[in-house]
Scaffold this active site. Structure first.
Site, mmCIF file in Angstrom:
data_model
loop_
_atom_site.group_PDB
_atom_site.id
_atom_site.type_symbol
_atom_site.label_atom_id
_atom_site.label_comp_id
_atom_site.label_asym_id
_atom_site.label_seq_id
_atom_site.Cartn_x
_atom_site.Cartn_y
_atom_site.Cartn_z
ATOM 1 N N GLY A 150 0.833 -1.082 -0.006
ATOM 2 C CA GLY A 150 0.093 -0.042 -0.113
ATOM 3 C C GLY A 150 0.921 1.259 0.144
ATOM 4 N N GLU A 207 4.232 0.289 -4.121
ATOM 5 C CA GLU A 207 3.878 1.582 -4.645
ATOM 6 C C GLU A 207 5.125 2.535 -4.441
ATOM 7 O OE1 GLU A 207 0.142 3.353 -3.643
ATOM 8 O OE2 GLU A 207 -0.794 1.366 -3.282
#
Length: 445
Positions: A150, A207
């Protein structure tokens, strides 16, 4: 600790026939599929369940059963699992880093339990993990994946993927923790095999490999190669463990970006798609409330701007098969206030993010629906672009509602994509309005 924030780089409804007029013909980009209404094709319907949603939002796993969403989903991605500085999957009770209490230690009473039975003090598995196990028992065929990383927890991915030895150790730790279910002991909770059978695979939410993400997330030029090798290592170890369990397979997926520069910096598309079961495309945060002007965050089509269609094309041009592309959809909106310039508010200067329930500039769909019904806001739609927004003359919210989602599910069916993904399930209405719209749309209803 939430979905990707493309806009932090510093950077609707229309009838299906009208949208089709502005879309490439099916098959023009290699994404055609014979699957259509009534074809019996099984689309993925992937919803993120947030670990922290059980607190302020009071959204429990049991709510997915109560509102009918569980029966419509094919996959739940549990957000998130973290990666330690040593390059290992881990959990515990570390503020801002891990929450074993929510994951598997917190007892639930009968009213909040999927099976209607209260947790006992001495059972080895409680919390969200146990509820997910109960949900799967009630809905056979539903798969649960642990989503690693995340926006906030991708910090150490680059280090974990750096060498063959680090990749091997990292993957072993993730399989041991989540697939074999060997949880750290937390009082009477946890222990060897305590969470076995909860998770059916792993979702990689790094990410971003090869390019900037959150402020403390490390990235390197060699991340692209290392991510490819990391995916291969996960595939190899997951398949080996599946064989040892006489199980067909464990699934492996990834959340991937919209921006072509990010795709090229971090993703060897043809190679990773051979090992991944499917990828969840970023279909939101094309623009965010930290930007000085209002803009769309999730348009289906947009000339000269990020869009869902542009994302699909970018991945297909690089070799991704259409049936492995799952379209991301937002169950929330991005908002600005102090909007000036008149008109419908879109593309106008703003003074900052709009006030909201949980975080300025970010609001759940269920709250935006109430704004739309209040009479204080006007609903605007770009019928060609396939997106919607609310504006009251000062504050603007860009979001997806059921009409927009019907247009997007029509696109999925026409272009032979793999299905739809949503961030996040706790933002839907109490009766699962958005989930129902997606389910019906993918059925061609």
């Amino acid at each position: 600790m939430r979905r990707s924030m493309l806009g932090r780089l510093a950077v609707a409804a229309c009838s299906l026939s009208l949208l089709t007029a502005f879309a490439p013909a099916a098959g023009a980009d290699g994404g055609a599929s014979a699957a259509g209404p009534g074809s019996g094709r099984a689309y993925k319907k992937v919803g993120y369940f947030t670990q922290w949603g059980v607190y302020g939002r009071d959204f429990q796993v049991q709510d997915l059963d109560a509102n009918g969403s569980a029966g419509k989903l094919t996959h739940i991605n549990y957000a998130f699992g973290n990666v330690s500085a040593e390059g290992r999957c881990f959990t515990g009770n570390v503020p801002g880093e891990a929450d074993a209490w929510a994951d598997y230690a917190r007892p639930l009473d009968a009213a909040n339990s999927v099976d209607g039975v209260a947790d006992t003090w001495d059972q080895p598995l409680a919390g969200n993990f146990n509820q997910l196990r109960e949900l799967k028992a009630k809905h056979p065929g539903l798969k649960v994946l642990i989503s690693l990383g995340g926006w906030s927890w991708s910090t150490h991915f680059s280090d974990a993927a750096l060498t063959p030895a680090s990749r091997k150790a990292f993957v072993e730790s993730c399989i041991d923790l989540y697939i074999k279910g060997t949880l750290p002991q937390d009082g009477t909770r946890g222990g060897a095999g305590a969470a076995a059978g909860v998770f059916d695979g792993i979702d990689l939410d790094w990410e971003w490999p090869g390019s900037a993400g959150d402020t403390d997330t490390k990235y390197r030029p060699e991340d692209k190669r290392n991510f490819t090798e990391l995916v291969r290592e996960f595939r190899t170890q997951l398949d080996a463990y599946a064989r040892s369990q006489k199980r067909a397979k464990y699934e492996l997926t990834a959340f991937v970006p919209t921006a072509p520069a990010k795709i090229d910096a971090g993703f060897d598309v043809r190679r990773i798609m051979r090992d991944l079961d499917f990828v969840n495309l970023q279909g939101y945060d094309f623009h965010v409330s930290g930007e000085p002007r209002t803009a769309q965050q999730s348009a289906l089509y947009a000339r000269g701007d990020f869009s869902v269609h542009g994302t699909v094309e970018a991945w297909q041009r690089r070799g991704a098969p259409a049936h492995k592309l799952v379209m991301g959809m937002p169950f929330y909106g991005q908002g600005w206030t102090g909007v000036s310039g008149g008109g419908d508010g879109l593309g106008q200067p703003a003074t900052g993010p709009a006030p909201a329930t949980w975080a300025a500039g970010y609001e759940d769909y269920k709250a935006l629906k109430k704004l739309a019904e209040s009479g204080a806001y006007q609903v605007h739609r770009d019928r060609r672009g396939g997106h919607a927004w609310l504006f009251d003359g000062t504050t603007l919210w860009t979001y997806d509602d059921p009409q927009v989602l019907r247009a997007k599910t029509g696109y999925i069916r026409e272009h032979g994509l793999g299905g739809a993904m949503f961030w996040s399930l706790d933002a839907d209405t109490a009766d699962g309005e958005l989930m129902t719209a997606v389910d019906r749309g993918l059925r061609g209803r």
